[in-house]
Design a protein around this motif. Sequence first.
Motif, PDB file in Angstrom:
ATOM      1  N   ALA A   1       1.032  -1.046   0.154  1.00  0.00           N
ATOM      2  CA  ALA A   1       0.413  -0.050   0.218  1.00  0.00           C
ATOM      3  C   ALA A   1       0.510   1.479   0.124  1.00  0.00           C
ATOM      4  CB  ALA A   1      -1.233  -0.085   1.258  1.00  0.00           C
ATOM      5  N   LEU A   2       0.419   2.268  -1.034  1.00  0.00           N
ATOM      6  CA  LEU A   2       0.833   3.640  -1.250  1.00  0.00           C
ATOM      7  C   LEU A   2       0.789   4.276   0.309  1.00  0.00           C
ATOM      8  CD1 LEU A   2       1.616   4.402  -4.954  1.00  0.00           C
ATOM      9  CD2 LEU A   2       3.071   3.052  -3.201  1.00  0.00           C
ATOM     10  N   GLN A   3       1.358   5.093   1.048  1.00  0.00           N
ATOM     11  CA  GLN A   3       0.958   5.483   2.265  1.00  0.00           C
ATOM     12  C   GLN A   3       2.084   7.067   2.039  1.00  0.00           C
ATOM     13  OE1 GLN A   3       2.497   3.296   5.947  1.00  0.00           O
ATOM     14  NE2 GLN A   3       0.996   1.915   5.241  1.00  0.00           N
ATOM     15  N   GLY A   4       2.470   7.819   0.929  1.00  0.00           N
ATOM     16  CA  GLY A   4       2.955   9.060   1.446  1.00  0.00           C
ATOM     17  C   GLY A   4       3.757   8.827  -0.351  1.00  0.00           C
ATOM     18  N   PHE A   5       3.948   9.920  -0.609  1.00  0.00           N
ATOM     19  CA  PHE A   5       4.747  10.696  -1.917  1.00  0.00           C
ATOM     20  C   PHE A   5       5.073  11.988  -1.849  1.00  0.00           C
ATOM     21  CE2 PHE A   5       0.518  13.090  -3.042  1.00  0.00           C
ATOM     22  CZ  PHE A   5       1.292  13.924  -3.320  1.00  0.00           C
ATOM     23  N   THR A   6       6.348  12.309  -2.903  1.00  0.00           N
ATOM     24  CA  THR A   6       6.889  13.297  -2.971  1.00  0.00           C
ATOM     25  C   THR A   6       6.718  13.627  -4.244  1.00  0.00           C
ATOM     26  OG1 THR A   6       7.875  15.031  -2.072  1.00  0.00           O
ATOM     27  CG2 THR A   6       9.081  13.170  -2.332  1.00  0.00           C
ATOM     28  N   GLN A   7       6.972  15.024  -4.380  1.00  0.00           N
ATOM     29  CA  GLN A   7       6.811  14.914  -6.097  1.00  0.00           C
ATOM     30  C   GLN A   7       7.974  16.226  -6.162  1.00  0.00           C
ATOM     31  OE1 GLN A   7       4.230  15.215 -10.395  1.00  0.00           O
ATOM     32  NE2 GLN A   7       3.351  16.017  -8.573  1.00  0.00           N
ATOM     33  N   LEU A   8       8.827  15.643  -7.371  1.00  0.00           N
ATOM     34  CA  LEU A   8       9.321  17.190  -7.257  1.00  0.00           C
ATOM     35  C   LEU A   8       9.983  17.134  -8.676  1.00  0.00           C
ATOM     36  CD1 LEU A   8      13.485  15.462  -6.125  1.00  0.00           C
ATOM     37  CD2 LEU A   8      11.058  16.926  -4.706  1.00  0.00           C
ATOM     38  N   TYR A   9       9.862  18.934  -9.229  1.00  0.00           N
ATOM     39  CA  TYR A   9       9.587  19.964 -10.866  1.00  0.00           C
ATOM     40  C   TYR A   9      11.067  19.739 -11.287  1.00  0.00           C
ATOM     41  CZ  TYR A   9       4.708  18.952  -9.683  1.00  0.00           C
ATOM     42  OH  TYR A   9       3.318  18.454  -9.887  1.00  0.00           O
ATOM     43  N   PRO A  10      12.098  19.708 -12.291  1.00  0.00           N
ATOM     44  CA  PRO A  10      13.059  20.161 -12.705  1.00  0.00           C
ATOM     45  C   PRO A  10      12.939  21.695 -12.771  1.00  0.00           C
ATOM     46  CG  PRO A  10      12.299  18.001 -13.276  1.00  0.00           C
ATOM     47  CD  PRO A  10      11.348  18.535 -12.967  1.00  0.00           C
ATOM     48  N   LEU A  11      13.558  22.671 -12.352  1.00  0.00           N
ATOM     49  CA  LEU A  11      14.232  23.442 -12.612  1.00  0.00           C
ATOM     50  C   LEU A  11      15.781  24.351 -12.124  1.00  0.00           C
ATOM     51  CD1 LEU A  11      14.849  24.591  -9.610  1.00  0.00           C
ATOM     52  CD2 LEU A  11      12.523  25.443  -9.293  1.00  0.00           C
ATOM     53  N   TYR A  12      15.630  25.608 -12.842  1.00  0.00           N
ATOM     54  CA  TYR A  12      17.534  25.899 -13.077  1.00  0.00           C
ATOM     55  C   TYR A  12      17.859  26.958 -12.003  1.00  0.00           C
ATOM     56  CZ  TYR A  12      18.126  22.490 -16.828  1.00  0.00           C
ATOM     57  OH  TYR A  12      18.225  21.486 -17.505  1.00  0.00           O
ATOM     58  N   THR A  13      18.227  27.134 -11.117  1.00  0.00           N
ATOM     59  CA  THR A  13      19.023  28.373 -10.501  1.00  0.00           C
ATOM     60  C   THR A  13      19.853  28.929 -11.718  1.00  0.00           C
ATOM     61  OG1 THR A  13      20.617  29.607  -8.892  1.00  0.00           O
ATOM     62  CG2 THR A  13      20.583  26.922  -9.345  1.00  0.00           C
ATOM     63  N   SER A  14      19.527  30.567 -11.954  1.00  0.00           N
ATOM     64  CA  SER A  14      20.399  31.388 -12.898  1.00  0.00           C
ATOM     65  C   SER A  14      22.280  31.233 -11.824  1.00  0.00           C
ATOM     66  CB  SER A  14      19.765  32.182 -13.367  1.00  0.00           C
ATOM     67  OG  SER A  14      18.794  32.226 -14.222  1.00  0.00           O
ATOM     68  N   VAL A  15      21.822  31.883 -10.887  1.00  0.00           N
ATOM     69  CA  VAL A  15      22.968  32.238  -9.956  1.00  0.00           C
ATOM     70  C   VAL A  15      24.271  31.683 -10.186  1.00  0.00           C
ATOM     71  CG1 VAL A  15      23.804  33.880  -8.096  1.00  0.00           C
ATOM     72  CG2 VAL A  15      21.590  34.063  -8.691  1.00  0.00           C
ATOM     73  N   ALA A  16      23.240  30.469  -9.745  1.00  0.00           N
ATOM     74  CA  ALA A  16      24.374  29.101  -9.604  1.00  0.00           C
ATOM     75  C   ALA A  16      24.507  28.321 -11.179  1.00  0.00           C
ATOM     76  CB  ALA A  16      23.663  28.171  -8.396  1.00  0.00           C
ATOM     77  N   ALA A  17      24.180  29.162 -11.401  1.00  0.00           N
ATOM     78  CA  ALA A  17      24.306  28.049 -12.998  1.00  0.00           C
ATOM     79  C   ALA A  17      23.318  26.644 -13.291  1.00  0.00           C
ATOM     80  CB  ALA A  17      25.224  28.497 -13.784  1.00  0.00           C
ATOM     81  N   ALA A  18      23.262  25.818 -12.512  1.00  0.00           N
ATOM     82  CA  ALA A  18      23.171  24.842 -11.982  1.00  0.00           C
ATOM     83  C   ALA A  18      21.272  24.355 -12.048  1.00  0.00           C
ATOM     84  CB  ALA A  18      23.516  24.567 -11.210  1.00  0.00           C
ATOM     85  N   PRO A  19      21.293  23.128 -12.181  1.00  0.00           N
ATOM     86  CA  PRO A  19      20.146  22.768 -11.851  1.00  0.00           C
ATOM     87  C   PRO A  19      19.677  22.242 -10.567  1.00  0.00           C
ATOM     88  CG  PRO A  19      21.221  20.978 -12.427  1.00  0.00           C
ATOM     89  CD  PRO A  19      22.274  21.774 -12.488  1.00  0.00           C
ATOM     90  N   ALA A  20      18.121  22.567 -10.843  1.00  0.00           N
ATOM     91  CA  ALA A  20      17.400  22.314  -8.832  1.00  0.00           C
ATOM     92  C   ALA A  20      16.120  21.645  -8.742  1.00  0.00           C
ATOM     93  CB  ALA A  20      17.308  23.914  -8.055  1.00  0.00           C
ATOM     94  N   CYS A  21      15.876  21.869  -7.955  1.00  0.00           N
ATOM     95  CA  CYS A  21      14.175  21.454  -8.286  1.00  0.00           C
ATOM     96  C   CYS A  21      13.494  21.514  -7.652  1.00  0.00           C
ATOM     97  CB  CYS A  21      14.155  20.008  -7.935  1.00  0.00           C
ATOM     98  SG  CYS A  21      14.270  18.722  -9.019  1.00  0.00           S
ATOM     99  N   LEU A  22      12.360  21.918  -7.414  1.00  0.00           N
ATOM    100  CA  LEU A  22      11.091  22.020  -6.564  1.00  0.00           C
ATOM    101  C   LEU A  22      10.301  21.414  -6.086  1.00  0.00           C
ATOM    102  CD1 LEU A  22       9.464  24.719  -5.353  1.00  0.00           C
ATOM    103  CD2 LEU A  22       7.641  24.008  -7.639  1.00  0.00           C
ATOM    104  N   LEU A  23      10.222  21.090  -4.899  1.00  0.00           N
ATOM    105  CA  LEU A  23       9.774  19.968  -4.309  1.00  0.00           C
ATOM    106  C   LEU A  23       8.068  20.374  -3.771  1.00  0.00           C
ATOM    107  CD1 LEU A  23      11.152  17.420  -1.380  1.00  0.00           C
ATOM    108  CD2 LEU A  23       8.799  18.085  -1.343  1.00  0.00           C
ATOM    109  N   ASN A  24       7.552  20.014  -4.223  1.00  0.00           N
ATOM    110  CA  ASN A  24       5.978  21.073  -4.632  1.00  0.00           C
ATOM    111  C   ASN A  24       5.106  20.562  -3.966  1.00  0.00           C
ATOM    112  OD1 ASN A  24       5.007  23.597  -5.839  1.00  0.00           O
ATOM    113  ND2 ASN A  24       3.036  22.088  -6.565  1.00  0.00           N
ATOM    114  N   ASP A  25       4.626  18.924  -3.453  1.00  0.00           N
ATOM    115  CA  ASP A  25       4.004  18.472  -2.842  1.00  0.00           C
ATOM    116  C   ASP A  25       4.725  17.144  -1.618  1.00  0.00           C
ATOM    117  OD1 ASP A  25       2.570  19.228  -5.147  1.00  0.00           O
ATOM    118  OD2 ASP A  25       2.819  17.352  -6.577  1.00  0.00           O
TER     119      ASP A  25
END
Length: 390
Positions: free
Chosen positions: A298-322
């Motif tokens: 049984a699934l009891q929880g989840f989290t969802q990450l949406y890819p984005l970029y940070t311009s200042v660091a010039a690197a990938p990041a993720c938004l943990l939206n859920d």
Amino acid sequence: MSMQYDQYGQALGVTVDNWQGATPPQRITLQGRFCRLEPFSQAQHGAGLRAALELDVDGRDWAYLMPRPQSDADWSNWFGMMEDSRDPLFFAIVDQTSGQAIGSCSYLRIDPAMGVIEVGWLRFSPLLQRTAAATEAMYLLMRQAFDWGYRRYEWKCNALNAPSMRAAPRLGFTFEGIFRQARVNWGLNRDTAWFSLLDSEWPANRAAMEAWLDAANFDAAGKQRRSLEECRRALAVTTRQDGVRLATLADLPQLAGLFDGYRQFYGRHDDAATSHDFIRQRLVQGDSIILVYEQDGALQGFTQLYPLYTSVAAAPACLLNDLFVAPTARRGGVGRKLLAAAGELAVARGLARLELATAHDNLTAQALYESMGWQRETQFYRYRLPLAQR
């Protein structure tokens, strides 16, 4: 998904929710970074492909597919068949820089009603072999097949074809066995090896292939930093610890229910259909990363990450939206395990940071985040521009 039984208690099979069949393949261009796949045209691709394939001077690459064309008529007849055929449906693999066709491939044994499709008739010239473009071409075909709704993606080869036998598992296929004496080719016995990749396995395999194909995985000379298997193992860090793993399409019924609960937590009305469609799109398109916590099936929880970029660091990041835990599983550490797994995955992918936002009055969540090292932003305001639906 649940097992169905007849009146005698005999298992009949697992339900396939809302199955309507897959879309028949279309003659479209599949665009990548290293290469593109174009519907094969003799006039457009024939001369370049022949020149590339003839770089195989001794002809050893033709051993398992077909006799090597010997004359202009042989090449023309073969290219004409490729252009006219719809099953197999042939594509030219075109080098992105030179514009030359350097290989060919096809979908074949196409069965939209059953959701089964095969990849085959692979002709990789010396210009394509063991290059990033070769892997990308296979990724593009896989991605499109699953986007069209196929449930099973097949790879078959002569069991004596050692390079093909090695390539299939590298690309994420599962070996299913050997069909003995499956064919007679040119008076010779052929045993055929079968491999498959399922829609439920595609999200994890897609993540590994995209991590390998990412520009950051190649140095200035174009040499890979991590192998595809190393990318796969790195992403699997979060799939075998504490019940947390990457979500697959097989999780859709349970996961959509949790997602609907998450939306209701933030004031939305119960809307199972919208939640189901949204999560299905994310899993099929692979444009977010979903981690689930499973216990006893049984699934009891989840989290969802949406890819984005940070311009200042010039690197990938993720938004943990859920981040959502089923009410019956709260206070059991599920949220903490999901956050820890998200952090491990972010490190494995080389992300600069994770970001999230939460309601001012969600004090329980704030305490959890801060206990795990998340820092409240104090330097910036967040703004939102609501857009009217047209």
